[in-house]
Design a protein around this motif. Structure first.
Motif: not given
Length: 243
Positions: A138-142
């Motif tokens: 998962e990436s925090d840029d969605g």
């Protein structure tokens, strides 16, 4: 490519032995970043150093107005530089302590890159149906990243095509739907830091999971992305692979 890669059985055996040999406190301490990078390399993901965040929302590279801050390789030779060699990854991790790392796709593995909510829906469906989902990040840029076996290998060159037929790493914002990273592309490998406060890329399912056939995930991912596009008016124009 400077690494040699074995078959799936051999890779699983090596990484299982490596993981069993680690003490839990090592993974949680200062060596956690290096341990995770070595685990990715042991799983057959070729790595190369990448830029990292600087000055809050900037990039460590010297490119004015970098379009992909902290998300791109350091060297233009990243494809040939990428390796799974343990000693080299250790040297990079220790001497470039701020660096992110990318993994080159289209050689050993591909990556399905989808909107986060669509990815979470698809992952639930895959696990409920008993489908091997493989490593997932998962990436925090969605975004959510599904790591799979590649569609081509050097032995069947005619089956390869470049990632630019779908999209290029620097034009990702133009492709908000499903992105298929294959030959000529790369993604950040966990753990990675993104510009902003406490933002990054992390494993949901680690590289100890075997890489699945990409076609076994495609239906669940495309269905979830289609539902996501229908729920989000801004994503009606999402790009889909046309192959």
């Amino acid at each position: 490519m400077s690494a040699e890669f074995g078959g799936r059985t051999g890779r699983q055996s090596r990484i299982s032995q490596w993981l069993r040999g680690r003490r839990p406190k090592e993974a949680a301490g200062d060596g956690g970043r290096e341990d995770l990078l070595l685990a990715a390399a042991a799983a057959g993901l070729p790595l190369a150093p990448a830029a990292h965040p600087a000055d809050g929302y900037g990039c460590s590279c010297d490119r004015v107005g970098c379009p992909t801050p902290a998300r791109h390789p350091v060297s233009f030779a990243w494809q040939t530089q990428s390796t799974t060699d343990r000693a080299q990854v250790e040297r990079w991790a220790r001497h470039q302590s701020q660096a992110n790392f990318v993994t080159a796709t289209g050689m050993v593995h591909d990556v399905f890159d989808v909107p986060l909510e669509a990815g979470r829906q698809a992952l639930r469906r895959l696990l409920e149906e008993g489908v091997e989902a493989g490593p997932v990040a998962e990436s925090d840029d969605g975004r959510m990243l599904f790591f799979t076996l590649t569609r081509g290998t050097p032995e069947d060159e005619d089956e390869w095509w470049p990632c630019e037929l779908d999209c290029h790493p620097e034009t990702m914002d133009e492709h908000p739907g499903l992105r298929w990273h294959c030959r000529g592309s790369y993604v950040l490998v966990p753990p990675a830091r993104l510009p902003g406060d406490d933002r990054g890329v992390r494993w949901v399912r680690g590289p100890e999971h075997a890489l699945p056939d990409p076609l076994s995930l495609l239906e669940a991912l495309t269905d979830a992305c289609a539902r996501y596009a229908g729920d989000e008016p801004d994503h009606v124009g999402a790009s889909w692979p046309r192959h």
